[in-house]
Design a protein around this motif. Structure first.
Motif, PDB file in Angstrom:
ATOM      1  N   GLN A   1       0.836  -1.192   0.000  1.00 14.96           N
ATOM      2  CA  GLN A   1       0.000   0.000   0.000  1.00 14.96           C
ATOM      3  C   GLN A   1       0.877   1.250   0.000  1.00 14.96           C
ATOM      4  OE1 GLN A   1      -3.542  -0.319  -0.089  1.00 14.96           O
ATOM      5  NE2 GLN A   1      -2.839  -2.426  -0.447  1.00 14.96           N
ATOM      6  N   SER A   2       0.506   2.218  -0.813  1.00 15.51           N
ATOM      7  CA  SER A   2       1.217   3.491  -0.816  1.00 15.51           C
ATOM      8  C   SER A   2       0.882   4.278   0.448  1.00 15.51           C
ATOM      9  CB  SER A   2       0.840   4.301  -2.059  1.00 15.51           C
ATOM     10  OG  SER A   2      -0.478   4.810  -1.927  1.00 15.51           O
ATOM     11  N   LYS A   3       1.551   5.413   0.597  1.00 15.46           N
ATOM     12  CA  LYS A   3       1.323   6.232   1.784  1.00 15.46           C
ATOM     13  C   LYS A   3      -0.146   6.629   1.921  1.00 15.46           C
ATOM     14  CE  LYS A   3       4.422   9.394   2.572  1.00 15.46           C
ATOM     15  NZ  LYS A   3       5.190  10.677   2.486  1.00 15.46           N
ATOM     16  N   SER A   4      -0.809   6.847   0.772  1.00 16.79           N
ATOM     17  CA  SER A   4      -2.221   7.259   0.801  1.00 16.79           C
ATOM     18  C   SER A   4      -3.181   6.076   0.750  1.00 16.79           C
ATOM     19  CB  SER A   4      -2.503   8.206  -0.366  1.00 16.79           C
ATOM     20  OG  SER A   4      -2.322   7.522  -1.604  1.00 16.79           O
ATOM     21  N   GLY A   5      -2.632   4.845   0.787  1.00 20.71           N
ATOM     22  CA  GLY A   5      -3.494   3.674   0.814  1.00 20.71           C
ATOM     23  C   GLY A   5      -3.797   3.063  -0.533  1.00 20.71           C
ATOM     24  N   LYS A   6      -3.117   3.503  -1.595  1.00 20.70           N
ATOM     25  CA  LYS A   6      -3.313   2.923  -2.921  1.00 20.70           C
ATOM     26  C   LYS A   6      -2.597   1.565  -3.013  1.00 20.70           C
ATOM     27  CE  LYS A   6      -5.326   6.572  -5.002  1.00 20.70           C
ATOM     28  NZ  LYS A   6      -5.069   7.649  -4.051  1.00 20.70           N
TER      29      LYS A   6
ATOM     30  N   ASN B   1       8.193   9.734  -2.661  1.00 17.25           N
ATOM     31  CA  ASN B   1       7.541  10.184  -1.429  1.00 17.25           C
ATOM     32  C   ASN B   1       6.352   9.305  -1.048  1.00 17.25           C
ATOM     33  OD1 ASN B   1       9.212  12.486  -0.843  1.00 17.25           O
ATOM     34  ND2 ASN B   1       8.211  13.542  -2.559  1.00 17.25           N
TER      35      ASN B   1
ATOM     36  N   GLU C   1       4.438   7.496  -2.883  1.00 16.47           N
ATOM     37  CA  GLU C   1       3.406   7.304  -3.913  1.00 16.47           C
ATOM     38  C   GLU C   1       4.073   6.943  -5.229  1.00 16.47           C
ATOM     39  OE1 GLU C   1       0.297   7.290  -3.137  1.00 16.47           O
ATOM     40  OE2 GLU C   1       0.440   8.201  -1.136  1.00 16.47           O
TER      41      GLU C   1
ATOM     42  N   GLN D   1       0.131   1.046 -10.106  1.00 15.78           N
ATOM     43  CA  GLN D   1      -0.935   1.359  -9.143  1.00 15.78           C
ATOM     44  C   GLN D   1      -2.250   0.824  -9.686  1.00 15.78           C
ATOM     45  OE1 GLN D   1      -1.206   5.349  -7.166  1.00 15.78           O
ATOM     46  NE2 GLN D   1      -3.110   5.479  -8.340  1.00 15.78           N
TER      47      GLN D   1
ATOM     48  N   THR E   1      -6.349   0.319  -9.237  1.00 13.78           N
ATOM     49  CA  THR E   1      -7.589   0.727  -8.577  1.00 13.78           C
ATOM     50  C   THR E   1      -8.749   0.004  -9.233  1.00 13.78           C
ATOM     51  OG1 THR E   1      -7.823   2.643 -10.050  1.00 13.78           O
ATOM     52  CG2 THR E   1      -6.708   3.006  -7.948  1.00 13.78           C
TER      53      THR E   1
END
Length: 865
Positions: A316-321, A356, A358, A396, A398
């Protein structure tokens, strides 16, 4: 004492199917362990067609590469079976008959297309917008026993062909990328096994693929000819004409920058199979192709799927992706297997790095690099895009449905590149250097897609000539690039001479067919323009192909004689734009051309070197007067260079790694004392810079050889093995799996370089591998075509062993060395009909040896430095 013929080839083709040469030159490689074996003559057996009578041609010659076709020229769509036998000297065995190899021509004349015309869907094309891919369909019956069938096909766009619902061939992104306003490649397929008795359907999907759009006209189109031969010898032809049907389908948009949108709810079941009701389909219209364009068979190999890479990690990325990491920066696309509700919209965004926390999309600039799959909900769907490609390590995801696990069974990465044969290998005791070499290979694979692209991920992907010029010798070792470069150099010649300018554009093909002036694409500049001299020279060195060289010679001569604007002293006109030592390590992020070495100095140095190469090419083509003319011209230019850049200064105008490396390696110092001072100055500059790199595109390829020229190989080892920025192994220490555009594409703190041009898959700085192959591995070309190989490893840097092998036109050459407590040991293998000049480290003498495997030992040798 065994010797055999291991492979027979025709011209530069792999395989020789649908070729354009009617008298293809023939080459064969040798295998076996025969010692000092030399060919004195050969036999060629040629059988024309399935019922032809074999003819044997006996030739007294030691030549075994690119020998003349001995028979009558082949006709259009004619095949021949060929095998070779070679005879040794008195007392030596002969190499018995090789296996039989087939060569087949394609359609050689416009009339051979039997009236097949370019067709397009009878609909208005999209104006200044993405062109939706078109399905083309032709139903036909076959009422005889089929013995062979050939499909000749091209597209105004990119195509995927099908017969009776089955894909034709394994080419992807076909027919590739060419200078479409000069030549348009068609492909040939053996489709015998796809034709059935009774009802048949030939189908093709044509997509836009490229961007900017409309390179080959503003409408997507198809041209094809299917030739079916019956048992009685009669032929049935299915040609692209006005009896075809067209439609749109599930691919909504697809191009190389933005990606592909595929809507499975719009699939037309059985669209390329018999029995479909065509009443709702569109008719077709004739398409007018660009005037003066030749439809030709390919020179280089097609792009193909070459391997698949499994998922390394999902996180998971920092933003939850949701992010997929394949562990390798690669070029290609995803193969997705998924089942989910109808209308499920899954998107895949591709990028090379994380930034960063993402996915790092900023370096892509305007490229969306996004594929979207909309599910129909009816069944498990396995899907790959058709007309796009991406440069990526991370994806990524989604919208992935909960009904299918997202894992290594549902998503893999498909690697694609031009299907060249791997020829060169290297490994050594230094783990990071061996890893760097693997990165160079991945950089090549990612950027050799029909043309030598500068990078495969952002909104560019163009055949930049400066990059290709720097990297060509390295590429020629790693792969058999002969056909790949042959086609691209033909485009270079066309682009150079278009409208009589004598100036190649800075990338080839030009991406704007209407570009006829000296604009941002088409202006004279050193190194980039010098590609029309340097690349034919490098290709000749690796292949010994004088036919290619003769074809490219007018362009090389025109560039030197007419294309380069000169000042009153014969050097470059100072007012002209130069890229210079592009991406010098000190160039700021916002200005890649702001180098520490004068752009004009760099341009003048390369002009002198290109003049030297042109003299050598003239001699190779038996043009002694021209060879003398350019040699004399070079001497005059050296005096002008010295007057401009050396004499007014203590050593040289810019005391930089690049300026001194070019002046030394190109022999621009004619005074021994001045050369010695320049040599010591270069070594001091490097040492004072803690052995970090100080060169950009212009200097990097030359730096190692310059230091070896001045007996400072140990200094270059210190540079080569550094791991802090700027250095080659810094990229490896930062986790890079390909070579980077900038020395610091990723900064030491893990952030992406803020420069607009920041790629993580750019092969230019990988050109140092040419030095690695020659000086660490110990293998170099001794005579064009590798008839003689130079084996001269120069150990250093604490490296205790290295292995290099190269599949030359004569067979495999190997060098393997170790340094132990007792000294230096070297094993050399040379294929039959070739020789090696072996120079051992620490010794001045060179020993010439013939074929076979030999061992050498230098007692008490210690690694320098």
């Amino acid at each position: 004492m065994a010797v055999s013929i291991s492979h027979v080839s025709f011209e530069h083709h792999r395989p020789a199917f649908g070729i354009g040469e009617t008298t293809p030159r023939i080459s064969w490689r040798f295998g076996g362990t025969a010692v000092d074996w030399e060919q004195t003559g050969y036999d060629l057996e040629i059988k024309r067609g399935p019922d032809g009578v074999p003819k044997v041609f006996n030739v007294d010659s030691s030549d075994s590469i690119l020998v003349p076709w001995p028979d009558e020229p082949l006709g259009s769509a004619e095949s021949a079976s060929v095998r070779a036998r070679a005879h040794g000297k008195d007392g030596q065995p002969s190499a018995d008959w090789s296996d039989t190899y087939t060569v087949e021509t394609g359609l050689l004349r416009s009339e051979d297309w039997a009236g097949a015309i370019p067709i397009a869907a009878d609909r208005d094309t999209e104006v200044d917008a993405a062109h939706q891919p078109i399905l083309f369909r032709k139903a036909f019956d076959v009422n005889s026993t089929v013995t062979s069938a050939r499909l000749y096909i091209t597209a105004f766009g990119l195509y995927v062909a099908e017969i009776n619902g089955k894909r034709v061939g394994d080419h992807v992104l076909a027919p590739g990328y060419q200078a479409y306003n000069f030549r348009h490649v068609y492909d040939t397929y053996d489709v015998t096994d796809l034709i059935q008795g009774g009802a048949n359907v030939l189908g093709a999907t044509v997509g836009e693929g490229c961007k900017p759009r409309n390179l080959y006209g503003d409408t997507l189109g198809l041209q094809s000819l299917l030739v079916i031969t019956a048992q009685d010898g009669s032929k049935q032809t299915i040609k692209s004409d006005l009896d075809w049907h067209a439609n749109t389908g599930p691919i909504i948009t697809s191009n190389i920058y933005d990606g592909e949108l595929y809507d499975a709810t719009k699939e037309i079941k059985g669209w390329s199979s018999p029995g479909l009701n065509e009443s709702s389909w569109l008719g077709v219209k004739e398409l007018s192709p660009p005037a003066g364009v030749s439809i030709v068979s390919p020179d280089g190999p097609p792009i193909k799927r070459t391997e698949e890479v499994k998922i390394k990690e999902i996180f998971q990325s920092k933003s939850g992706k949701t992010i997929i990491d394949f562990g390798q920066n690669l070029v290609g696309w995803l193969k997705v297997t998924v089942n989910g509700p109808a209308g499920t919209n899954i998107s895949f965004v591709h990028a090379e790095v994380m930034d960063n926390g993402e996915i790092g999309t900023r370096p892509l600039r305007t490229a969306k690099a996004t594929d979207t799959l909309i599910l129909s909900g009816n069944t498990t769907k396995t899907w790959e895009p058709s007309f796009t490609f991406h440069g990526f390590r991370y994806v990524q995801v989604t919208g992935w449905p909960s009904t299918t696990p997202l894992d290594a069974d549902s998503v893999t990465a498909v690697v694609v590149h031009s299907d060249m044969e791997r020829t060169g290998y290297f490994e050594c005791s230094h783990e990071l250097l061996s890893k760097f070499h693997e990165n160079v290979i991945w950089g090549l694979k990612g950027n050799f897609l029909s043309v030598p692209t500068d990078c495969p991920q952002r909104d560019e992907r163009l055949g930049w000539t400066g990059d290709a010029h720097a990297f060509m010798p390295t590429s020629n070792y790693l792969y058999d690039t002969s056909g790949f470069w042959r086609g691209w150099l033909k485009d270079a010649s066309f682009e150079q001479f278009r409208n009589g300018l004598n100036i190649p554009p800075v990338y080839i093909p030009s991406d704007d067919p209407s570009d006829t002036e000296r604009d941002r694409v088409r202006f004279p500049t050193a190194i980039w323009g010098d590609v029309v001299v340097g690349n034919p020279y490098a290709l000749y060195q690796s292949t010994g192909d004088k036919v290619m060289l003769n074809d490219q010679f007018p362009g090389a001569q025109a560039w030197i004689d007419k294309g380069i604007p000169r000042n009153e002293n014969g050097l470059w006109d100072r007012s002209k734009t130069q890229f210079g030592d592009w991406l010098d390590p000190k160039a700021p992020p916002e200005d890649a051309g702001a180098a520490t070495t004068s752009k004009s100095l760099v341009a003048d140095a390369y002009l002198i070197q290109m003049t030297r190469l042109l003299s050598e090419l003239s001699a190779a083509l038996n043009k002694p007067d021209l060879a003398t003319q350019y040699a004399t011209q070079r001497e005059t230019l050296i005096k002008a260079f010295q007057a401009a850049w050396i004499t007014p200064y203590p050593i040289i105008a810019n005391e930089t790694q690049t300026a001194l490396a070019l002046a030394l390696h190109f022999d621009l110092y004619t005074d021994a004392a001045a050369r010695a001072t320049a040599s010591s100055t270069l070594r001091s500059i490097i040492a004072n810079n803690t052995y970090l790199v100080g060169t950009g595109f212009a200097g990097t390829q030359q730096l190692g050889f310059a230091l070896t020229d001045i007996n400072a190989t140990s200094d270059f080892y210190k540079m080569l093995l550094q791991t802090t920025v700027p250095s080659w192994l810094y990229q490896v220490s930062m986790g890079g799996t390909t070579t980077w555009e900038r020395w610091d594409s990723m900064l030491p703190d893990g952030n992406v370089n803020p420069g607009e041009m920041t790629s993580f898959n750019h092969y230019a700085f990988g050109s140092v591998a040419d030095w690695v192959h020659q000086k660490v591995g110990g293998l170099a070309i001794g005579e064009p075509g590798w008839k003689t190989v130079k084996v001269a490893p120069e150990p250093g840097g604490g490296i205790t062993w290295a292995k290099a092998r190269y599949l030359s036109p004569y067979g495999e050459v190997r060098s393997s060395w170790t340094v132990g407590d007792d000294g230096f040991r070297l094993e050399v293998s040379v294929p039959p009909n070739a020789k090696a000049e072996v120079t051992l480290p620490g010794r001045n003498e060179t020993e010439t040896v013939g074929s076979g495997t030999r061992s050498f030992f230098v007692e008490g040798y210690k690694i320098p430095g």
